[in-house]
Design an enzyme around this catalytic site. Structure first.
Site, mmCIF file in Angstrom:
data_model
loop_
_atom_site.group_PDB
_atom_site.id
_atom_site.type_symbol
_atom_site.label_atom_id
_atom_site.label_comp_id
_atom_site.label_asym_id
_atom_site.label_seq_id
_atom_site.Cartn_x
_atom_site.Cartn_y
_atom_site.Cartn_z
ATOM 1 N N ALA A 1 0.815 -1.223 0.000
ATOM 2 C CA ALA A 1 0.000 0.000 0.000
ATOM 3 C C ALA A 1 0.845 1.267 0.000
ATOM 4 C CB ALA A 1 -0.919 -0.004 1.231
ATOM 5 N N ASP A 2 2.149 1.109 -0.088
ATOM 6 C CA ASP A 2 3.034 2.263 0.021
ATOM 7 C C ASP A 2 2.886 3.237 -1.155
ATOM 8 O OD1 ASP A 2 5.619 3.422 1.293
ATOM 9 O OD2 ASP A 2 6.047 3.280 -0.849
ATOM 10 N N VAL A 3 2.706 4.503 -0.816
ATOM 11 C CA VAL A 3 2.504 5.521 -1.850
ATOM 12 C C VAL A 3 3.736 5.676 -2.739
ATOM 13 C CG1 VAL A 3 1.996 7.952 -2.224
ATOM 14 C CG2 VAL A 3 0.924 6.766 -0.354
#
Length: 302
Positions: free
Chosen positions: A255-257
Site C-alpha cells: 500500500a506504500d505511496v
DNA sequence: ATCCAGGAACTGT
DNA sequence: ACAGTTCATGGA
C-alpha cells in the site's frame, strides 16, 4: 572469511555484486539525516557496543571495505560487533543472483536494477528505531518526517563530539518509555504518533517486544500478524519493519505511496496503479518482494 | 489556497 | 470482512 582484523582497522569482504558507492548514494538521500554522515567518500557512523560509543569511519577499498575507529582502539569483541553491524546494515550476506536474474526480464524492475546494480537493502538493525521511524513517517511527507526524527534524536539521544562534529545515537526505549505525550507534542508529534511511540518504548522496556523473539517467528504471515497487534503498527509498518529490520525477503508494503508512484513512473502510466494491479505485477517478484520495493524506492530520486 | 504525504485506529454497517 | 471518517501537520 567475511572480515579480517588488520590492527589499526578492520576489513570487510562483501560479495562481488555489492556496490558501496550505490549504498552511499542511498544513505545521502536526506540532508537532514543525523544518524550518519558522509564526507569525502567516507561514511561516519556512531554505534554502541558493550555500552561504549564507537565511531566508525567506513571507506571503500578496491575489493573490500575498510573500517577505521577514529576515537578508540577497540578490543576484539567490539571489532566483531562493528563488522556484524555493517554486514547487517548493508545486507551483505544476501545472495542476490536470483533477484537480478528475475529482474533482468521484469518490465518494471529491469531498468532500475541495471542503473543501481550493487545496491542492497539498507537496513535499520535497531528494532526500536525501525518501528518508531516507520511510525514517524506514517502519512506525512518525508521532509517533515526527517525534521521530526532530527528533533527526536537531538532531544533524547546520546551524542559524541569529535573534531567539532556531533554524532548521534538513536534514543533508547528506556528513555522514551518515561516520557509523557506532551513531551513529544512539543516537538510537533501528533497525539497519536506520541502515544504509539511511547507505547512501543514501554513494551520494549518491559521486555514484551524484542527483536530476538520476532526473528524466531515461524513464517511471514504469522510475523506480520504479531507485529500488527502493536498499537500504531498497521500493515504498512509491519512490512516496513520486516523489510528494514527483520530482513524478511518477502516483506511487501504493497500500500506504500512511494511504491505506487515508482510503478507509475516506470510504466509511464497516467495514474497510480491499484492494489490489484500491483498484485498481478508482483507475481513475478515472488520471494524478492522486499528487494523489488527497495529498488523502486531508489528509482524515485536521482 | 488546495491537495497530499513512505497510514492507522475508530466507527458504523 | 468492508467502507467511510478522523486524526493532525508541513511541503509543494
Amino acid at each position: 572469511m567475511k572480515w579480517k582484523d588488520q590492527g589499526s582497522f578492520i576489513e570487510i569482504f562483501p560479495p562481488a555484486d555489492f556496490s558501496f558507492q550505490e549504498c552511499l548514494i542511498f544513505l545521502g538521500r536526506s540532508h537532514q539525516e543525523i544518524l550518519h554522515r558522509i564526507s569525502e567518500g567516507y561514511l561516519y557512523k556512531l554505534i554502541k557496543a558493550d555500552d561504549q560509543q564507537i565511531l566508525l569511519k567506513i571507506g571503500a577499498a578496491p575489493h573490500s571495505i575498510k573500517v577505521e575507529f577514529p576515537i578508540s582502539e577497540p578490543n576484539q569483541n567490539i571489532r566483531e560487533k562493528a563488522a556484524d553491524y555493517l554486514l547487517e546494515w548493508f545486507d551483505m550476506d544476501r545472495e542476490l543472483k536470483g533477484f537480478y536474474q528475475m529482474a533482468a526480464s521484469d518490465e518494471i524492475l529491469q531498468a532500475v536494477c541495471a542503473n543501481h546494480f550493487g545496491l542492497r537493502i539498507i537496513g535499520i538493525p535497531d528494532l526500536f528505531e525501525a518501528l518508531t521511524w516507520a511510525v514517524i513517517g506514517q502519512q506525512i511527507n518525508l521532509t517533515f518526517a526527517y525534521t521530526l526524527k532530527k528533533r527526536f534524536v537531538e532531544h533524547y539521544g546520546e551524542c559524541l563530539d569529535y573534531e567539532g562534529i556531533v554524532y548521534w545515537l538513536y534514543p533508547e526505549p528506556d528513555i522514551i518509555a518515561e516520557l509523557e505525550v506532551e513531551d513529544l507534542r512539543k516537538l510537533q508529534f501528533t497525539n497519536r504518533k506520541a502515544e504509539y511511540i511511547i507505547g512501543i518504548a514501554k513494551s520494549m522496556k518491559a521486555g514484551l517486544l524484542a527483536k530476538k523473539e520476532l526473528l524466531q517467528a515461524e513464517d511471514y504471515p504469522q510475523l506480520k500478524e504479531t507485529l500488527m497487534k502493536i498499537r500504531g503498527i498497521g500493515g504498512w509498518t509491519a512490512d516496513y519493519v520486516m523489510m528494514k529490520c527483520l530482513k524478511h525477503p518477502r516483506s511487501f508494503p504493497i500500500a506504500d505511496v512511494g511504491l505506487h508512484n515508482a510503478i507509475k513512473l516506470q510504466k509511464g502510466m497516467e495514474r497510480k496503479p491499484t492494489i490489484r494491479e500491483i498484485e498481478d505485477m508482483a507475481e513475478n517478484w515472488k520471494g524478492w518482494e522486499a528487494y523489488a520495493v527497495f529498488y523502486l524506492w531508489r528509482s524515485l530520486y536521482e
